[in-house]
Design a protein around this motif. Structure first.
Motif, PDB file in Angstrom:
ATOM      1  N   GLY A 155      -4.084   2.215   9.748  1.00 43.07           N
ATOM      2  CA  GLY A 155      -3.482   1.765   8.559  1.00 43.07           C
ATOM      3  C   GLY A 155      -3.983   0.233   8.336  1.00 43.07           C
ATOM      4  O   GLY A 155      -3.290  -0.771   8.190  1.00 43.07           O
ATOM      5  N   GLY A 156      -4.919  -0.299   9.223  1.00 40.07           N
ATOM      6  CA  GLY A 156      -5.647  -1.460   9.329  1.00 40.07           C
ATOM      7  C   GLY A 156      -5.050  -2.120  10.508  1.00 40.07           C
ATOM      8  O   GLY A 156      -5.627  -3.317  10.729  1.00 40.07           O
ATOM      9  N   ALA A 157      -4.216  -1.742  11.186  1.00 41.98           N
ATOM     10  CA  ALA A 157      -3.544  -2.579  12.330  1.00 41.98           C
ATOM     11  C   ALA A 157      -3.948  -1.840  13.632  1.00 41.98           C
ATOM     12  O   ALA A 157      -4.068  -0.398  13.512  1.00 41.98           O
ATOM     13  CB  ALA A 157      -1.963  -2.469  12.198  1.00 41.98           C
ATOM     14  N   THR A 185     -12.814   8.235  10.115  1.00 40.66           N
ATOM     15  CA  THR A 185     -11.536   8.398   9.929  1.00 40.66           C
ATOM     16  C   THR A 185     -11.133   9.731  10.143  1.00 40.66           C
ATOM     17  O   THR A 185     -11.664  10.838   9.842  1.00 40.66           O
ATOM     18  CB  THR A 185     -11.387   8.189   8.192  1.00 40.66           C
ATOM     19  OG1 THR A 185     -11.760   6.995   7.786  1.00 40.66           O
ATOM     20  CG2 THR A 185      -9.856   8.209   7.891  1.00 40.66           C
ATOM     21  N   THR A 211      -7.982   2.037  15.005  1.00 43.94           N
ATOM     22  CA  THR A 211      -6.552   1.111  14.016  1.00 43.94           C
ATOM     23  C   THR A 211      -6.137   2.151  13.415  1.00 43.94           C
ATOM     24  O   THR A 211      -6.481   3.510  13.199  1.00 43.94           O
ATOM     25  CB  THR A 211      -7.488   0.006  13.112  1.00 43.94           C
ATOM     26  OG1 THR A 211      -8.482   1.009  12.195  1.00 43.94           O
ATOM     27  CG2 THR A 211      -8.003  -1.106  13.821  1.00 43.94           C
ATOM     28  N   THR A 252     -18.627   3.860  11.307  1.00 44.68           N
ATOM     29  CA  THR A 252     -17.005   4.132  11.192  1.00 44.68           C
ATOM     30  C   THR A 252     -16.624   5.727  11.126  1.00 44.68           C
ATOM     31  O   THR A 252     -17.608   6.302  10.398  1.00 44.68           O
ATOM     32  CB  THR A 252     -16.241   3.322  10.274  1.00 44.68           C
ATOM     33  OG1 THR A 252     -16.612   3.524   8.866  1.00 44.68           O
ATOM     34  CG2 THR A 252     -16.406   1.677  10.640  1.00 44.68           C
ATOM     35  N   SER A 262     -14.083   2.530  14.752  1.00 45.74           N
ATOM     36  CA  SER A 262     -15.228   1.827  14.822  1.00 45.74           C
ATOM     37  C   SER A 262     -16.289   1.476  15.913  1.00 45.74           C
ATOM     38  O   SER A 262     -15.623   1.112  16.888  1.00 45.74           O
ATOM     39  CB  SER A 262     -15.003   0.498  13.988  1.00 45.74           C
ATOM     40  OG  SER A 262     -14.401  -0.335  14.749  1.00 45.74           O
ATOM     41  N   GLU A 270      -8.769   4.948  12.247  1.00 46.70           N
ATOM     42  CA  GLU A 270      -9.886   4.650  11.989  1.00 46.70           C
ATOM     43  C   GLU A 270     -10.934   4.040  13.213  1.00 46.70           C
ATOM     44  O   GLU A 270      -9.922   3.435  14.016  1.00 46.70           O
ATOM     45  CB  GLU A 270     -10.157   3.424  10.985  1.00 46.70           C
ATOM     46  CG  GLU A 270      -9.767   3.753   9.448  1.00 46.70           C
ATOM     47  CD  GLU A 270      -9.909   2.412   8.728  1.00 46.70           C
ATOM     48  OE1 GLU A 270     -10.269   1.395   9.069  1.00 46.70           O
ATOM     49  OE2 GLU A 270      -9.501   2.793   7.323  1.00 46.70           O
TER      50      GLU A 270
END
Length: 1136
Positions: A872-874, A919, A870, A917, A908, A906
């Motif tokens: 930025g969370g998307a 980064t 992902t 996870t 996971s 990210e």
């Protein structure tokens, strides 16, 4: 380039006057009896000249039938055994690869020294028609002759044509009614349509030629048709137009070779092919022969591309090339273009006398060049040189036309033509004046006496011929012709009545004759002949078949048979049922008054036969028979082969020879050597009687060859064919450290180390086997050996206990197995997911715009975890980012990074409710923009303060400094003032009083300097205080001038292969435009030449010059006021 004129048409061969129906076919009709020559024509006028005793005739044959062409060559005119080749068209050589329809046969008549060659074409087709050529070569001698094969369509069997007519009307007589042509016309129309359809569908060409034409360009059609002898071009084009070309997709090649390549002689060329799998083996071939790498041929592997580089191409490299990958091939042709051949030393006019030796020499620029000699517009060929009195000679770059004895027919204008020039010269031949010092006188002699004619002329080099009643006199046992200095003699021993007549001596090349008469004085004697029956005096005389003479092959046999009888009997020898009359050669007869000799110079197997001598005279006859048996060494043993090998031994097996030489084979001798060596080692000194032999004490890993000799009472045979190279090898030791790496519900992964002892045979791979605990049935997990030291066994029952073992395999067999001590329980082990982030990704990962982003991040976990990326969370944009995940790692790949790819990503890794996870920070940077608002804030003395603002775009990276330059307003030449300046201002010192300066500033970041600078909007003018300049009034001088060379070009001599340079200097205002020329032709963008102009100094660099680069070089300088020209000569010499 001048084009050579065609040679004048030669007189047609006698074979061209023969009708086509009389041309030879497979079953040639018997030759008709030759008619006697006319009275006014000599019988030798029809004999062929040169080395050909019989030239091939033009042939006309129906399609589907066989054709036979025969040529006979006179071996007496050749320095050795000739090589006879057949060609179709001009260059297509016919050989074993031409197909099964073409067969070739050569025989040699050793007694007459005549070579006979036959070309047979079975079931000819339309494509076989055209011109053919037979070429004969023997050392320096060479000759060729041409002929034509015309293939006609098969004639249709129409039967009685009258049966095709019908008369109209019923009940009328046969000769009544009207003829009905409709039936005949319909039948004829059908036959013509079938024939036309067949001709259109197939021109009789082999399928491989059609495939070549389908894949070729239209511009190549004419060259291919000329090469393969296709004369029906219109029919070929129609067939190609109708054919549907199916492009077969290649499984091995993604890019094949071009149909043809062209390269200049001396240059290099690269043949590039692209294959689908880079691990596939690939081989290059030239004319069917495999190419080995070396300095001439260089092999390169670039990804999937395979490149063959041919250095310094010569005419020998003009050939067909092919590349093979497994069973698939692709072909191409390489054409080597020769440079133009220039004439260095032309022909010179010559004035000579008849009979002198003349050499006309011309020197050209290239060795081995082809040129054409012409006399009065007619080409002089080697084929005609056998008929005329001239020959050609080559000595390096010199070509010489030699007349051993020149005649009046040789005078004329001679011309030499090459593809780069021509030259001419006159040859003037004058007659010599000959004086007779002593003439010949008439003679009157008695029977059995000697008659001698003698004359003397003024020139001792003059030759001549003697004639009797107008017929030339030939030397024999009684007649001797001699020439000593200026004296010529004709001596006749044992004069007979038929020797009476007029004798004439004619000097060669002169209109002069000397004549005399020979008178015979006859004395008559009455003689009563004595008669005695003939008798053969031979120890083994008799008519039984037991008289046998044994002779060893190669030895000489001389059988002298004494003969008596009166009158002297006539001797006849018979070989079997055939009469033997040869008096010359290897096997011949020698006749003397008292005996007859049968001589074999070197006995051969074919001489073994029954020979009969028969003598007859009017008083009776006698006869004796002798059987000559020829014994020889045996033939070599056959089918010599190696059946098995071990660590230091091998088993050799062979078959007995087909022919034992007439004596039983007593045993065999065996020899052995290392491959590549020339030294053979004997393995037995006593003959070995069996046909199987075990060779020991060999070195493992060394290639050996063996051969066998057969022995009989006569001697030792020739060696047999060498065995195929073999290598004594043994199996490897067992693999080491066999362990279990991973276990799942149905699979087990094993790993191990290679064996301690592999041996010279190497190792082909490993076989993994398993069996259930308590069982002895081992099952192979892989059918083909695996090369790496690891393997995953699949399809195992869950929960079972299984034993595993591994064996090494090579050409010698299987090694001892390496077995696990404990059985393995087949059940998966759960492992918590864990991301093993590489060290360089634990901080910000920086890449430049346009570079690849290729991140490989390993992880662990069982069973296989779920991996999610992902930003930025998307989820990541899959149109730009490519993600590939395996059991052990995940790959993040962007082909060309942009600044939008920067950010935090990210990763996971999750197995059920367990998760890990990580980064990853990525920053994509590029060059910064230019500095903004560059201004000169203050000027004092010789100093100036320059200030600016940071760039609007820092390229996504911190600006690390600035790069400042200054330029005088007059010259605008930029000079660096500061590098890596971190502040947004600087003080520039040491400026020159009276000058005005501009400044520019580049921004610098991690990617380097910005593409464009920020320019100062104002200038810094350095003034001298207290002094004012008052310009004087004057008229400005006009500095403009036409171009003029200050330093001219100088003639140079350079060595081929070493870079050369030509220099000169020119002046002119405005700055002149410079043009370099070679032989008055402008040199354009040629990578071989590099032209520079530095402040008027002109340089022309020539990279690795060759003799072709020699010539006249000139440099022209032009401006608005005029032009100037400088020239020099460059000679390129080849080191000896």
């Amino acid at each position: 380039m001048p084009v050579p004129k065609p040679a004048a048409k030669k007189p047609a061969d006698k074979t061209k006057d023969v009708p086509k129906e009389a041309a030879p076919a497979t079953e040639a009709p018997p030759a008709p009896a030759s008619e006697p020559p006319p009275e006014d024509q000599s019988p030798t006028a029809e004999e062929p000249t040169g080395i050909f005793l019989k030239k091939p005739e033009t042939v006309s044959v129906e399609a589907g039938k066989d054709v036979l062409v025969t040529v006979k060559v006179n071996g007496k005119e050749l320095p050795g055994k000739p090589v006879i080749k057949w060609f179709k068209g001009k260059w297509l050589e016919l050989g074993s690869k031409s197909g099964a329809r073409f067969s070739f046969k050569e025989t040699h008549d050793s007694q007459a020294n005549v070579y006979t060659a036959e070309l047979q074409i079975g079931k000819v087709v339309i494509g076989d028609r055209g011109d053919y050529r037979c070429e004969v070569k023997a050392k320096d001698a060479c000759d060729s002759c041409s002929f034509n094969i015309d293939v006609e369509a098969p004639s249709q069997e129409s039967g009685n044509i009258l049966e095709s007519f019908k008369r109209s009307g019923e009940g009328k007589p046969e000769n009544a009614g009207e003829l009905d042509f409709s039936g005949l016309l319909k039948k004829r129309e059908v036959v013509e349509e079938k024939k036309k359809k067949k001709d259109e569908d197939d021109l009789g060409l082999p399928p491989e030629i059609w495939e070549l034409l389908k894949g070729a360009k239209k511009s190549e059609y004419e060259r291919i048709a000329f090469q393969y002898g296709i004369t029906d071009l219109r029919g070929m084009l129609k067939r190609l137009k109708k054919a549907k070309v199916e492009v077969k997709k290649s499984a091995a090649f993604t890019k094949k070779l071009d149909p043809a390549y062209q390269v200049d002689k001396g240059n290099k060329i690269k043949l590039v092919v692209e294959i689908s799998d880079p691990d596939l083996p690939l081989k290059w071939y030239k004319n069917g022969q495999e190419i080995k790498p070396g300095s001439k041929y260089v092999f390169e592997n670039v990804g999937k591309k395979r490149i063959l580089t041919i250095n310094k191409c010569t005419l020998a490299d003009d050939a067909a090339y092919e590349v093979a990958v497994k069973d698939e091939k692709c072909f191409t042709e390489l054409f080597v273009k020769e440079p133009p051949v220039l004439i260095v030393t032309p022909l010179e006019d010559q004035q000579v006398f008849v009979g002198d030796r003349v050499e006309m020499m011309v020197e050209v620029s290239e060795e081995g060049a082809q040129l054409m000699w012409m006399k009065d517009g007619v080409e002089l060929t080697r084929e005609d040189s056998y008929k005329a009195h001239y020959r050609f000679k080559k000595d390096g770059k010199k070509h010489i036309l030699i007349f051993s004895e020149v005649t009046q027919e040789d005078k004329g204008r001679y011309k030499v033509m090459t593809n780069g020039g021509q030259c001419e010269a006159d040859l003037i031949v004058e007659e010599k004046q000959l004086e007779v010092i002593q003439g010949i006188a008439d003679l009157t002699v008695k029977a059995s006496e000697q008659a001698m004619f003698k004359c003397e002329v003024s020139d001792d080099k003059v030759t001549g011929k003697w004639y009797k009643n107008g017929v030339e006199v030939r030397p024999s046992k009684r007649i001797t012709i001699s020439h000593t200095g200026r004296i010529h003699k004709l001596v006749i021993d044992d004069v007979r009545p038929e020797d009476e007549g007029d004798y004439t001596f004619v000097p060669d090349g002169f209109a002069l004759t000397l004549s005399a008469k020979l008178n015979f004085l006859e004395i008559k004697i009455d003689y009563v002949p004595k008669q005695e029956p003939p008798k053969i005096h031979l120890d083994c005389s008799g008519k039984t078949s037991d008289n046998t003479i044994v002779v060893v092959a190669g030895n000489k046999l001389r059988l002298d048979v004494a003969i008596t009888g009166e009158p002297p009997p006539t001797v006849t020898w018979m070989k079997g049922d055939q009469q033997f009359t040869e008096t010359e050669g290897r096997v011949h007869l020698e006749q003397k008054p008292d005996y007859s000799s049968f001589v074999i110079e070197g006995a051969e197997r074919s001489d073994e036969a029954k020979y009969t001598i028969k003598v007859t005279n009017p008083a009776g006859e006698d006869m004796a028979s002798i059987f000559i048996k020829v014994v020889d060494v045996p033939d070599p043993p056959e089918a010599v082969r190696i059946t098995s090998v071990g660590e230091d031994w091998a088993i050799l097996v062979w078959d007995p020879p087909k022919f034992d030489g007439g004596q039983p084979v007593t045993g065999y001798l065996i020899e052995r050597k290392k491959k590549g060596s020339q030294r053979w080692m004997k393995l037995n000194f006593e003959v070995f009687t069996e046909t199987t032999y075990e060779s020991t004490q060999m070195i493992e890993g060394i290639l050996y060859e063996m051969r066998v000799f057969a022995v009989n009472a006569i001697g030792v045979s020739q060696p047999s064919m060498n065995t195929k190279p073999f290598m004594p090898i043994a199996p490897t030791s067992e693999p080491l450290h066999l362990t279990v790496e991973d276990v799942t519900d149905t699979t087990t992964t094993l790993k191990w180390r290679p064996p301690d002892r592999i041996g010279a045979g190497g190792i082909d791979g490993y076989i993994v086997e398993y069996c259930l605990e308590g069982s002895e049935d081992w099952v192979a997990a892989n059918t083909e050996p695996v090369e790496r030291c690891g393997f995953t066994v699949k399809g195992l029952p869950t929960g079972a206990k299984i034993l595993f073992r591994v064996v090494g395999v090579n050409i010698a067999g299987r090694s001892e197995p390496a077995t696990l001590i404990q059985p393995v329980t087949i059940r998966e082990i759960v492992q918590q997911p864990k991301i093993r982030l590489p060290r360089h990704l634990r901080q910000t990962y920086i890449r430049k715009v346009g570079e690849q982003l290729n991140l490989v991040i390993p992880f662990q976990g069982k069973p296989r975890p779920q991996v999610i990326w992902t930003k930025g969370g998307a989820p990541v944009d899959t149109s730009r980012v490519h993600i590939r995940t395996t059991d052990l790692d995940t790959i993040f790949f962007v082909r060309q990074a942009t600044r939008e790819d920067s950010g935090e990503y990210e990763l996971s890794v999750q197995i059920e409710n367990m998760k890990d996870t990580a980064t990853i920070r990525i920053r994509v940077v590029e060059k910064a923009g230019p500095a903004e608002n560059v201004m000169v804030k203050e000027v004092w003395g010789t100093n100036a303060l320059v200030e600016w603002q940071p760039p609007k775009d820092n390229g996504n990276s911190e600006v690390t400094g600035y790069f400042i330059q200054k330029a005088d307003k007059k010259t605008m030449e930029w000079f660096t003032v500061y590098e890596h300046n971190r502040h947004t201002q600087c003080t520039v010192s040491d400026l020159i009083i009276g000058n005005e300066y501009y400044f520019r500033v580049y921004s610098e970041n991690i990617c380097g300097l910005s593409d464009s600078p920020g320019m100062s909007k104002n200038t810094a003018k350095i003034l001298k205080t207290g002094i004012h300049l008052k310009p004087l009034e004057y008229q400005e001088h006009d500095f403009r001038s036409a171009p003029k060379f200050l330093t001219p070009l100088l003639d140079r001599v350079v060595v081929a292969g070493y870079t050369a340079a030509l220099y000169c200097a020119v002046r002119g205002d405005p700055k002149p435009k410079v043009v370099w020329m070679k032989n008055k032709m402008e040199i354009h963008e040629d990578p071989k030449f590099l032209m520079t102009n530095f402040q008027g100094i002109l340089t022309l660099n020539i990279r690795r010059p060759s003799p072709f680069d020699g010539g006249t070089y000139s440099c022209r300088a032009v401006n608005d006021l005029g032009e100037a020209l400088a020239e020099c000569k460059l000679e390129v010499r080849v080191p000896q």
